[in-house]
Design an enzyme around this catalytic site. Sequence first.
Site, PDB file in Angstrom:
ATOM      1  N   ASP A  62       3.839   7.048  14.336  1.00  0.00           N
ATOM      2  CA  ASP A  62       3.857   6.232  13.123  1.00  0.00           C
ATOM      3  C   ASP A  62       2.804   5.154  13.328  1.00  0.00           C
ATOM      4  O   ASP A  62       3.005   4.204  14.090  1.00  0.00           O
ATOM      5  CB  ASP A  62       5.237   5.606  12.919  1.00  0.00           C
ATOM      6  CG  ASP A  62       5.269   4.657  11.723  1.00  0.00           C
ATOM      7  OD1 ASP A  62       4.221   4.451  11.080  1.00  0.00           O
ATOM      8  OD2 ASP A  62       6.352   4.110  11.441  1.00  0.00           O
ATOM      9  N   VAL A  63       1.682   5.293  12.656  1.00  0.00           N
ATOM     10  CA  VAL A  63       0.551   4.397  12.916  1.00  0.00           C
ATOM     11  C   VAL A  63       0.848   2.944  12.566  1.00  0.00           C
ATOM     12  O   VAL A  63       0.178   2.038  13.063  1.00  0.00           O
ATOM     13  CB  VAL A  63      -0.744   4.863  12.194  1.00  0.00           C
ATOM     14  CG1 VAL A  63      -1.215   6.205  12.719  1.00  0.00           C
ATOM     15  CG2 VAL A  63      -0.555   4.885  10.678  1.00  0.00           C
ATOM     16  N   TYR A 158      -4.671  -0.097  -2.303  1.00  0.00           N
ATOM     17  CA  TYR A 158      -5.362   0.984  -1.579  1.00  0.00           C
ATOM     18  C   TYR A 158      -6.826   0.632  -1.339  1.00  0.00           C
ATOM     19  O   TYR A 158      -7.338   0.765  -0.220  1.00  0.00           O
ATOM     20  CB  TYR A 158      -5.243   2.279  -2.382  1.00  0.00           C
ATOM     21  CG  TYR A 158      -5.875   3.484  -1.720  1.00  0.00           C
ATOM     22  CD1 TYR A 158      -5.194   4.182  -0.730  1.00  0.00           C
ATOM     23  CD2 TYR A 158      -7.150   3.913  -2.087  1.00  0.00           C
ATOM     24  CE1 TYR A 158      -5.774   5.285  -0.113  1.00  0.00           C
ATOM     25  CE2 TYR A 158      -7.732   5.018  -1.476  1.00  0.00           C
ATOM     26  CZ  TYR A 158      -7.039   5.697  -0.502  1.00  0.00           C
ATOM     27  OH  TYR A 158      -7.620   6.778   0.115  1.00  0.00           O
TER      28      TYR A 158
HETATM   29  P1  ADP Z   1      -5.169  12.996   2.424  1.00  0.00           P
HETATM   30  O1  ADP Z   1      -5.646  13.301   1.058  1.00  0.00           O
HETATM   31  O2  ADP Z   1      -5.674  11.642   2.900  1.00  0.00           O
HETATM   32  O3  ADP Z   1      -5.439  14.046   3.429  1.00  0.00           O
HETATM   33  P2  ADP Z   1      -2.283  13.620   2.745  1.00  0.00           P
HETATM   34  O4  ADP Z   1      -1.118  12.956   2.079  1.00  0.00           O
HETATM   35  O5  ADP Z   1      -2.460  15.087   2.548  1.00  0.00           O
HETATM   36  O6  ADP Z   1      -3.582  12.787   2.280  1.00  0.00           O
HETATM   37  O7  ADP Z   1      -2.237  13.320   4.305  1.00  0.00           O
HETATM   38  C1  ADP Z   1      -1.910  12.079   4.831  1.00  0.00           C
HETATM   39  C2  ADP Z   1      -1.147  12.326   6.122  1.00  0.00           C
HETATM   40  O8  ADP Z   1      -0.852  11.041   6.719  1.00  0.00           O
HETATM   41  C3  ADP Z   1       0.207  13.025   5.907  1.00  0.00           C
HETATM   42  O9  ADP Z   1       0.311  14.130   6.790  1.00  0.00           O
HETATM   43  C4  ADP Z   1       1.226  11.947   6.229  1.00  0.00           C
HETATM   44  O10 ADP Z   1       2.428  12.451   6.814  1.00  0.00           O
HETATM   45  C5  ADP Z   1       0.457  11.096   7.218  1.00  0.00           C
HETATM   46  N1  ADP Z   1       1.011   9.744   7.323  1.00  0.00           N
HETATM   47  C6  ADP Z   1       1.462   8.945   6.314  1.00  0.00           C
HETATM   48  N2  ADP Z   1       1.946   7.812   6.825  1.00  0.00           N
HETATM   49  C7  ADP Z   1       1.795   7.860   8.174  1.00  0.00           C
HETATM   50  C8  ADP Z   1       2.112   6.994   9.253  1.00  0.00           C
HETATM   51  N3  ADP Z   1       2.710   5.808   9.044  1.00  0.00           N
HETATM   52  N4  ADP Z   1       1.805   7.384  10.516  1.00  0.00           N
HETATM   53  C9  ADP Z   1       1.201   8.589  10.738  1.00  0.00           C
HETATM   54  N5  ADP Z   1       0.904   9.456   9.772  1.00  0.00           N
HETATM   55  C10 ADP Z   1       1.198   9.107   8.501  1.00  0.00           C
END
Ligand code: ADP
Length: 253
Positions: A62-63, A158
């Site tokens: 979880d970033v 955003y």
């Molecule tokens: P994009 O169009 O940017 O590729 P997506 O929604 O397909 O967007 O991918 C974004 C990814 O980031 C998803 O796999 C989601 O689970 C991940 N994500 C969202 N929040 C977090 C977080 N807090 N930590 C790590 N990964 C995350």
Amino acid sequence: MATTTPRLDGRTALVTGAGSGIGRAIADRFAAEGARVVYADIDEQSAREAADASGSQAVRMDVSDEQSVEAAYADLTARGASPDVIVANAGVQLFGQDAKTADVPLEAWNRTLAVNLTGTFLTVKHGVRALLASGGGSIICTGSPTGLNGEGADFAAYSSTKGGIHSLVRATAMAYAGDNIRVNTVVPGFTETSLVTTISEDPGAREGIVGRTPLGRAGTPDDVTGIMVYLASDESSFATGAIFRVDGGMTSL
Ligand code: ADP
């Protein structure tokens, strides 16, 4: 599309947000180019499924949570997979909540900043530490046209996070240029992934964005993988602190 000669042989790459969308395409391409890839995502199951499909590894991360980020890097080190390449790509866009500035609820602002800007900061912070310990490498962050021009009007939170990421990249690139650590931003254009499903389902909004894209189409996740391979490899050894726009011309209008 992979070339016949793997360009990332011997490299280890960590990609955040690799469970889906752009992150998954990057991670898959890196694996096809011979890198050892660790797919990191808050959604551990999607990261694991994607990693399995390319014979790679996965880690839950979880970033937005520093402990989780530190634990993921420690896990990599313990597996002997300390990264040379780090792609800070995880992000959220809160459609229906993020809006024009006067209409953004503080909660949506805070959540977007926590994942996109703080999350990128934490990924880069601990990534720099790992690279300082291993002798250097390449960090790549995912930016956005909304952080560069007026595209962010309807998404104040955003676009603010993406502008912040562009600045963080420059600051970090300058701070560690003498440590063999390069830091760059890739700006994808309007890309059709789950993150933009809401826009894609609104034909008017979709047509508007494509209409503002000189190359006349939406991007696909694969459109940005080539520049990512370049930045992950020594081919880009003279590039740092830069913004690479692969946006169909949108930000040149
Ligand atoms: P994009 O169009 O940017 O590729 P997506 O929604 O397909 O967007 O991918 C974004 C990814 O980031 C998803 O796999 C989601 O689970 C991940 N994500 C969202 N929040 C977090 C977080 N807090 N930590 C790590 N990964 C995350």
